[in-house]
Design a protein around this motif. Structure first.
Motif, short mmCIF file in Angstrom:
data_model
loop_
_atom_site.label_atom_id
_atom_site.label_comp_id
_atom_site.label_asym_id
_atom_site.label_seq_id
_atom_site.Cartn_x
_atom_site.Cartn_y
_atom_site.Cartn_z
N ILE A 61 0.87 -1.26 0.08
CA ILE A 61 0.14 0.08 0.20
C ILE A 61 0.86 1.51 0.28
CG2 ILE A 61 -1.82 -1.25 1.31
CD1 ILE A 61 -1.26 0.29 3.87
N THR A 62 -0.14 2.47 -0.36
CA THR A 62 1.19 3.63 -0.25
C THR A 62 0.93 3.52 0.47
OG1 THR A 62 -0.64 4.94 -0.63
CG2 THR A 62 0.46 3.92 -2.83
N GLN A 66 -1.39 4.29 4.07
CA GLN A 66 -0.74 4.46 5.45
C GLN A 66 -1.45 6.02 5.93
OE1 GLN A 66 1.22 4.82 8.27
NE2 GLN A 66 2.00 6.31 6.15
N SER A 67 -1.13 6.68 5.70
CA SER A 67 -1.81 8.18 6.24
C SER A 67 -3.12 7.92 6.82
CB SER A 67 -1.12 8.76 5.94
OG SER A 67 -1.36 9.34 4.63
N VAL A 68 -3.54 7.64 6.14
CA VAL A 68 -5.36 7.98 6.18
C VAL A 68 -5.95 6.70 6.41
CG1 VAL A 68 -7.07 7.82 4.26
CG2 VAL A 68 -5.14 9.39 3.32
N LEU A 69 -5.83 5.68 7.03
CA LEU A 69 -5.93 4.44 7.69
C LEU A 69 -5.68 4.55 8.86
CD1 LEU A 69 -5.12 1.68 5.67
CD2 LEU A 69 -7.35 1.63 6.24
N GLY A 70 -4.46 5.52 9.54
CA GLY A 70 -4.35 5.36 10.56
C GLY A 70 -3.56 4.18 10.93
N LEU A 117 3.64 -9.45 8.80
CA LEU A 117 2.13 -8.87 8.57
C LEU A 117 1.61 -8.99 9.98
CD1 LEU A 117 1.52 -7.40 5.51
CD2 LEU A 117 3.03 -6.23 7.74
N ALA A 118 1.14 -10.97 9.93
CA ALA A 118 0.39 -11.09 11.23
C ALA A 118 1.06 -10.88 12.52
CB ALA A 118 0.18 -12.77 10.42
N SER A 119 2.40 -10.91 12.99
CA SER A 119 2.47 -10.95 14.18
C SER A 119 2.63 -9.33 14.10
CB SER A 119 2.90 -11.49 14.48
OG SER A 119 4.77 -11.77 13.55
N LYS A 126 4.60 2.02 9.55
CA LYS A 126 6.17 2.20 9.32
C LYS A 126 6.42 2.06 8.58
CE LYS A 126 6.49 0.42 14.53
NZ LYS A 126 7.17 -0.77 14.92
N SER A 127 6.65 1.17 7.54
CA SER A 127 7.36 1.12 6.10
C SER A 127 6.35 0.62 5.02
CB SER A 127 8.89 0.11 6.17
OG SER A 127 9.34 -0.05 4.97
N PRO A 128 5.43 1.40 4.96
CA PRO A 128 5.05 0.38 3.92
C PRO A 128 5.35 -0.35 2.37
CG PRO A 128 4.39 2.60 4.23
CD PRO A 128 5.34 2.41 4.93
N GLU A 129 5.75 0.63 2.16
CA GLU A 129 6.25 -0.03 0.70
C GLU A 129 7.77 -0.21 0.71
OE1 GLU A 129 5.81 3.03 -3.00
OE2 GLU A 129 4.77 4.15 -1.47
N GLU A 130 8.21 -0.41 2.19
CA GLU A 130 9.47 -1.25 1.95
C GLU A 130 9.49 -2.62 3.05
OE1 GLU A 130 13.04 1.24 2.61
OE2 GLU A 130 12.32 2.43 1.25
#
Length: 160
Positions: A61-62, A66-70, A117-119, A126-130
């Motif tokens: 995700i961009t 992530q900033s819009v999702l919270g 991502l499960a845990s 913190k790092s959505p695209e990496e």
């Protein structure tokens, strides 16, 4: 024809490189492989980094999404080996603010998912695209990449 072959057989190999050469060793031969890595976006806020040498696109995700999702609290992803079609749901993200589906930016087979991502769903913040990448898809039609948004077009889509 034989004259060309004789001339080629008399050619001496290069044994030294100029001082400004970027080759690493004395007499080393550089081997280059052309790899094109392309990053494109969807209007639904997914990004895909496509490596043409492997045919694999890494989906995330961009940062804007992530900033819009919270704060992300849960991530659910489709299992590896699943055939997906462009635009089809491949998972979901839940945050303290909302829940949102994740859509395949391209068609193909899911090769790998980010098990971390499960845990640690907070990696999406913190790092959505990496480190927070979602899955890797082996594209069935690499030309779909070109139809996605460039970074400039993606930014324009949510800034207007």
């Amino acid at each position: 024809m034989q004259g060309i072959i004789r001339a080629a057989s008399r050619a001496r190999p290069i044994t030294a490189f100029p001082r400004n050469s970027s080759c690493i060793g004395f007499g080393a031969r550089a081997q280059f492989a052309r790899t094109l890595v392309t990053k494109r976006f969807t209007a639904d806020h997914e990004a895909v980094v496509f490596d043409d040498s492997t045919g694999i696109g890494t989906v995330s995700i961009t940062d804007h999404a992530q900033s819009v999702l919270g704060d992300v609290v849960f991530v659910e992803l489709t299992t590896p080996g699943t055939e997906v079609t462009q635009g089809e749901s491949i998972g979901a993200v839940e945050s303290v603010k909302a829940a949102s589906d994740i859509y395949a930016p391209v068609s193909g087979t899911i090769e790998e998912i980010n098990e971390t991502l499960a845990s640690q769903p907070g990696l999406l913040n913190k790092s959505p695209e990496e480190k927070g990448w979602l899955c890797k898809i082996k594209l069935s039609d690499p030309s779909q990449i070109e139809a996605l948004l460039t970074e400039e077009a993606y930014k324009a889509s949510y800034e207007s």
